[in-house]
Design an enzyme around this catalytic site. Sequence first.
Site, PDB file in Angstrom:
ATOM      1  N   ARG A   1       0.709  -3.336   7.093  1.00  8.90           N
ATOM      2  CA  ARG A   1       1.548  -2.551   7.996  1.00  8.90           C
ATOM      3  C   ARG A   1       2.448  -3.359   8.927  1.00  8.90           C
ATOM      4  NH1 ARG A   1      -3.467   1.268   9.500  1.00  8.90           N
ATOM      5  NH2 ARG A   1      -4.486  -0.656   8.834  1.00  8.90           N
TER       6      ARG A   1
ATOM      7  N   ASP B   1      -6.054  -5.898  -6.261  1.00  9.53           N
ATOM      8  CA  ASP B   1      -7.155  -5.664  -5.324  1.00  9.53           C
ATOM      9  C   ASP B   1      -7.860  -4.343  -5.654  1.00  9.53           C
ATOM     10  OD1 ASP B   1      -8.806  -5.618  -3.047  1.00  9.53           O
ATOM     11  OD2 ASP B   1      -7.222  -4.807  -1.769  1.00  9.53           O
ATOM     12  N   LEU B   2      -8.748  -4.405  -6.673  1.00  9.95           N
ATOM     13  CA  LEU B   2      -9.451  -3.197  -7.100  1.00  9.95           C
ATOM     14  C   LEU B   2     -10.935  -3.200  -6.730  1.00  9.95           C
ATOM     15  CD1 LEU B   2      -7.837  -2.567 -10.602  1.00  9.95           C
ATOM     16  CD2 LEU B   2      -7.145  -1.678  -8.362  1.00  9.95           C
ATOM     17  N   LYS B   3     -11.433  -4.332  -6.257  1.00  7.82           N
ATOM     18  CA  LYS B   3     -12.798  -4.427  -5.704  1.00  7.82           C
ATOM     19  C   LYS B   3     -13.858  -3.839  -6.643  1.00  7.82           C
ATOM     20  CE  LYS B   3     -11.258  -4.116  -0.867  1.00  7.82           C
ATOM     21  NZ  LYS B   3      -9.854  -3.685  -1.046  1.00  7.82           N
TER      22      LYS B   3
ATOM     23  N   PRO C   1     -23.246  -5.074 -14.525  1.00  7.33           N
ATOM     24  CA  PRO C   1     -22.561  -6.231 -15.109  1.00  7.33           C
ATOM     25  C   PRO C   1     -21.769  -5.937 -16.380  1.00  7.33           C
ATOM     26  CG  PRO C   1     -24.710  -6.889 -14.305  1.00  7.33           C
ATOM     27  CD  PRO C   1     -24.642  -5.386 -14.161  1.00  7.33           C
TER      28      PRO C   1
ATOM     29  N   ASP D   1       0.835  -1.199   0.000  1.00  3.56           N
ATOM     30  CA  ASP D   1       0.000   0.000   0.000  1.00  3.56           C
ATOM     31  C   ASP D   1       0.872   1.253   0.000  1.00  3.56           C
ATOM     32  OD1 ASP D   1      -2.341  -1.503  -0.034  1.00  3.56           O
ATOM     33  OD2 ASP D   1      -2.341  -1.706   2.141  1.00  3.56           O
TER      34      ASP D   1
ATOM     35  N   THR E   1     -13.121  -5.827   6.532  1.00  3.53           N
ATOM     36  CA  THR E   1     -12.740  -6.091   7.914  1.00  3.53           C
ATOM     37  C   THR E   1     -12.827  -4.848   8.795  1.00  3.53           C
ATOM     38  OG1 THR E   1     -10.414  -5.841   7.266  1.00  3.53           O
ATOM     39  CG2 THR E   1     -11.282  -8.079   7.410  1.00  3.53           C
TER      40      THR E   1
ATOM     41  N   HIS F   1     -17.139  -2.985  -8.598  1.00  7.84           N
ATOM     42  CA  HIS F   1     -18.561  -3.013  -8.204  1.00  7.84           C
ATOM     43  C   HIS F   1     -19.299  -2.022  -9.096  1.00  7.84           C
ATOM     44  CE1 HIS F   1     -21.686  -2.830  -4.656  1.00  7.84           C
ATOM     45  NE2 HIS F   1     -22.245  -3.049  -5.829  1.00  7.84           N
ATOM     46  N   ASP F   2     -19.977  -2.544 -10.107  1.00  8.67           N
ATOM     47  CA  ASP F   2     -20.691  -1.694 -11.059  1.00  8.67           C
ATOM     48  C   ASP F   2     -21.715  -2.565 -11.774  1.00  8.67           C
ATOM     49  OD1 ASP F   2     -21.311   0.449 -12.929  1.00  8.67           O
ATOM     50  OD2 ASP F   2     -19.325   1.257 -12.495  1.00  8.67           O
TER      51      ASP F   2
ATOM     52  N   THR G   1     -20.312  -3.166 -17.435  1.00 15.21           N
ATOM     53  CA  THR G   1     -19.095  -2.412 -17.134  1.00 15.21           C
ATOM     54  C   THR G   1     -18.044  -3.301 -16.491  1.00 15.21           C
ATOM     55  OG1 THR G   1     -20.327  -0.355 -16.896  1.00 15.21           O
ATOM     56  CG2 THR G   1     -18.167  -0.448 -15.841  1.00 15.21           C
TER      57      THR G   1
ATOM     58  N   LYS H   1       0.171  -7.762  -2.972  1.00 13.69           N
ATOM     59  CA  LYS H   1      -1.120  -7.183  -3.325  1.00 13.69           C
ATOM     60  C   LYS H   1      -0.914  -5.760  -3.812  1.00 13.69           C
ATOM     61  CE  LYS H   1      -4.076  -5.518  -0.191  1.00 13.69           C
ATOM     62  NZ  LYS H   1      -4.520  -4.169  -0.667  1.00 13.69           N
TER      63      LYS H   1
END
Length: 233
Positions: free
Chosen positions: A211, A59-61, A66, A10, A119, A63-64, A68, A32
């Site tokens: 971290r 790890d782009l998650k 279908p 990160d 989490t 959510h849009d 797209t 990641k």
Amino acid sequence: MGKDVIIACDFDSAQKTLAFLDQFTGRKPFVKIGMELYYAEGPAIVRALKERGHRIFLDLKLHDIPTTVRKAMAVLSSLDVDMCNLHAAGTRPMMEAALEGLTRPDGTRPLLIAVTQLTSTDQTAMERDLLIREPIADVVMHYARTAMEAGLDGVVCSPLEAGKVHEVCGRQFVTVTPGVRFADGDKGDQKRVMTPAEAKRIGSDYIVVGRPITQAADPVAAYERCLAEFIGE
């Protein structure tokens, strides 16, 4: 399926990322690449780390709608990553579209996993902000089952939920678990956490550690500690 430790890189630049990974002169860790780094550097950082021999969880998650998500996954499939993800809350049609887009003409594709609940989310936040009243454990299992029925390979979940996910979805359904901290470490903004040894005992397949490794005085030693506790190496 082997277990592994994934280091969450990160960072906000390729320079910082490469400098950090230069410390690992032996084993090339599974890494990641999240939103911060990908938005800063784009596909070039993925290609650079693949050339160095790292396996990559992108790890782009997504959510849009279908359509797209299908088109976006088709683009990501060309990057040769090893794992990528989306939000299970996007519904089964979105997950099925993602799988279609991610699959290359020769039938190969990265692992595709779904985020159940972050989490950083607990029962109170879920009820207050999302108006979801069911117990969080039931919500996670429902999302996991839906992802499995859509044809996905696994889920991102808290290590507290990994064992139950395997009970519900089978041992081959992959559990990728962030929220891992050393017993003597700071939990930060994570709410549902576990140590590497506890995650191993409960059945996590991959743990994502940020971290506790990236901000350690000796990152390589911290990584090796994670491997020892989680895999026994």
